[in-house]
Design a protein around this motif. Structure first.
Motif: not given
Length: 726
Positions: A145-150, A174-177, A181-183
């Protein structure tokens, strides 16, 4: 399916906008007996792959946990990054970042089951992307997911990285605004990484193009490429990035130039195919810009490269060749990331030898390691030298008998010339007579070469400056020193060999003359007798080596062009050795004649020479000046075939008994035995290539991935065993 198969199965990559699906929860339990549905068919590891994994694990595991062997992080790096590969682009210690993929339980140790799982992962065709995915999937739920990646990105990015907007429109695709957000599944994650480097370059261009002019400075372009693609480019290309502005009339670099450059780098493999095919069709192995474009049209279904992209390619490939006709090496110099400046490699290798020689007395262990590394070559050289000496030994025997013949003494003119001597030896003593005294010659080959070559290298190191240059006087003194040192060992063998060579003709001319053995001669002469004529031997060997070594070195370098860019072939080495040996052999013949006369046993009616001066004046008075050059042609005739036979035998032995571990060092420097040669990709371990490519993917994200972390000073006490934070 067993547990091991479950562990090596590909992750399930289900997508959920709000949470984790059932399949994703199953993926999180990958180590349990419950196995997620495989993304691709998977089978249990074969017995051969399991045996190989076990052998590798046992060879590297140094840690223990509950009495069982485990791999530490250093063990893991040693296993996945062989020491003899090239690490000048991606440091070997960077491979430690992959340790967390194998350390599935996060214990800081890898068990055999963990290692077997990791090796199974490397067998997959998409291992590079899956390794990167598993690193970012920190909670192991099968999606990123976004937070995990960042969070993982921020932990690994460099402090001086060019800013990147993770809320940009490109990322949103790729991940939505922010509101939706989506994984990312594995496939989405891999596709995002595929285009990430291009987006990094685009954003970096905007970062430097403050006025939105569409142009940036050459130095800014160089910074962008070094930060985003340094690990994929050759040193030569990296050092010349700022010259890209030369392909246009502007002194700045446009965004079109940047995109063209990036497209060429992305299609490097296709460029190599086109260049290879075009060069193969060219009579001289070189191609022009038109040849490349024509072959590109034949090799692809549509025009793959734009005119600007071809301009970019040929601009950099022509940096060191302005003729307009380029070889594969010209393209490899800029497109192959493993390419290194051969001059630098050559200089570093020579500097290492020089430094070892200069510090030999203060750091004998390092110097002895250099000598030990050369022992292999000395051993092969000894065997090859013995072979070469055996082949030309009859010439040496004829030379000795001609030199010992005293033509002014009545009844002593046994031979009219060298051919007459050769024929009479065959007729009177048989074929074996041509090899009288061969034993001492073979015994002396190995130590003679070892002493001569080692002393010459040592002395040259002393006379070589910091830039690797040596004066002619230094070369002469080095060669002369080598010749002087070998006399200590070779003179006793020379005198025994000469007396064995001469006694054959004595036995035929004097009835009842006993035939002596080498042992009898040694005992009869005693220690001092074995060094009879030693000064004369030194007078021959010192100038011989002083002439031979500098001549040989300059012929190779100045005439045949040996250097970091060129390795000479056998034929060129043969010619260089033969030519260098000719003047060295002929001009030292007078000293060789005097040495032979002093060391040969005088017969009844012959003058007994008291010393070198007495011998020289007697020969001059009784036989004339020409007598000093007896055997001179034979000495010349011996040098060329002996060198050729020795070199040929050396090459055969080297191919039959290769030096283990030869190749490149960890730093990528060529080993002293010769020029470093790239290991063909098909001969490399596939597993190593995939771990290396996984690191390249991570470096596309940020050039700091894999670099060792340095703890802040105030936190460093926590690293001391036995201390814990309060």
């Amino acid at each position: 399916m067993d547990a091991v198969s479950a562990q090596t199965s590909a992750p399930v990559h289900a997508v959920s906008g709000a949470g984790v699906s059932t399949s994703q929860n199953e993926f999180a339990q990958v180590e349990s007996t419950s196995n997620p549905p495989p993304r691709t068919p998977s089978s249990s590891p074969s017995s051969s792959s399991k045996s190989r994994a076990l052998a590798t694990f046992r060879a590297h595991a140094s840690g223990l946990l509950d009495g069982e062997p485990h791999m530490t992080q250093d063990d893991f790096v040693s296993a996945v990054a062989p020491a003899n590969e090239d690490y000048h682009k991606i440091a070997r210690e960077s491979y430690a970042v992959l340790f967390s993929v194998a350390d599935r339980r996060h214990r800081g140790l890898v068990s055999f089951q963990d290692w077997e799982f990791f090796e199974g992962l490397l067998q997959k065709s998409d291992a590079e992307y899956e390794i990167a995915f598993r690193l970012f999937d920190t909670d192991g739920n099968g999606v990123v997911d976004y937070d995990e990646f960042i969070d993982y990105y921020n932990k690994n990015k460099s402090d001086d990285s060019i800013p990147f907007d993770w809320n940009s429109d490109w990322v949103t695709l790729y991940i939505g605004d922010k509101k939706k957000r989506h994984s990312m599944t594995y496939q989405q994650f891999a596709q995002m990484l595929r285009g990430l480097q291009g987006e990094r370059v685009r954003q970096a261009f905007h970062f430097y193009d403050k006025g939105n002019t569409g142009y940036i400075e050459p130095e800014q372009f160089q910074t962008i490429i070094e930060k985003t693609a340094k690990h994929k480019l050759s040193d030569r290309l990296l050092s010349s990035l700022h010259t890209l502005c030369n392909i246009s009339t502007s002194n700045k670099i446009s965004y079109a130039n940047v995109r063209a450059f990036q497209n060429v780098i992305r299609e490097t493999d296709m460029v190599d195919v086109i260049v290879k095919n075009a060069c193969a069709k060219s009579p001289d192995g070189k191609i022009t810009r038109l040849d490349f474009m024509n072959e590109g049209a034949r090799s692809t279904k549509f025009s793959l490269f734009t005119p600007m992209e071809v301009d970019v390619l040929f601009h950099f490939a022509s940096l060191d060749n302005k003729t307009g006709r380029l070889s594969r090496e010209d393209f490899r110099r800029v497109l192959d990331p493993s390419w290194q400046d051969p001059v630098t490699l050559y200089t570093l290798a020579q500097a290492e030898k020089v430094e070892a020689a200069k510090n030999a007395l203060h750091a004998p262990v390092h110097f002895l390691s250099e000598v030990f590394e050369s022992a292999y070559h000395f051993l092969l050289g000894s065997v090859a030298g013995a072979f070469g000496a055996t082949i030309v030994y009859p010439i040496d025997l004829v030379k000795t008998r001609m030199q010992n013949q005293r033509s002014k003494v009545p009844g002593q003119l046994l031979y009219k010339n060298s051919w007459d001597c050769f024929s009479k030896v065959i007729n009177r003593e048989g074929f074996q007579g041509l090899y009288s005294g061969l034993g001492p010659q073979l015994v002396g080959v190995a130590p003679e070469k070892a002493i001569k070559l080692t002393v010459n290298d040592f002395a040259r190191g002393k006379f070589t400056d910091d830039n690797g240059n040596i004066t002619l006087l230094g070369e002469i003194i080095s060669g002369g020193s080598a010749g002087a040192c070998q006399v200590v060992f070779t003179n006793p063998l020379e005198i025994v060999k000469i007396r064995l060579q001469i006694q054959g003709e004595v036995a035929k001319s004097i009835e009842g003359a006993p035939k002596r053995s080498a042992v009898w001669i040694v005992r009869n002469l005693g220690l001092l007798g074995l060094y009879r004529g030693a000064f004369a031997c030194m007078m021959r060997d010192v100038p011989f080596s002083a002439i031979y070594f500098p001549t040989y070195a300059h012929l190779k370098k100045d005439y045949f062009g040996e250097g970091p860019n060129k390795t000479l072939g056998i034929g060129q080495l043969l010619v260089a050795g033969a030519i260098a040996g000719m003047p060295a052999a002929y001009f030292t013949t007078p000293c060789d004649v005097i040495k032979t006369r002093l060391q040969a046993e005088a017969r009844a009616g012959q003058t007994h020479y008291k010393n070198i001066a007495h011998c020289a004046t007697t020969i001059m008075r009784e036989e004339g000046f020409k007598a000093f050059f007896k055997g001179g042609p034979a000495r010349i005739m011996r040098s060329s075939p002996q060198f050729g036979c020795t070199l040929a035998a050396y090459e055969v032995l080297q191919s039959m008994l290769p030096l283990h571990g030869g190749g490149k060092t960890e730093a990528g420097h060529s080993i002293p035995s010769g020029e470093a040669k790239e290991v063909p990709p098909e001969k490399r371990q596939v597993e190593y290539l995939r771990t290396r490519n996984a690191l390249k993917i991570l470096l596309d994200i940020d050039d700091n991935f894999g670099k060792p972390k340095v703890a802040p000073l105030k936190e460093s006490w926590k690293l001391v065993p036995g201390f814990t934070a309060n």
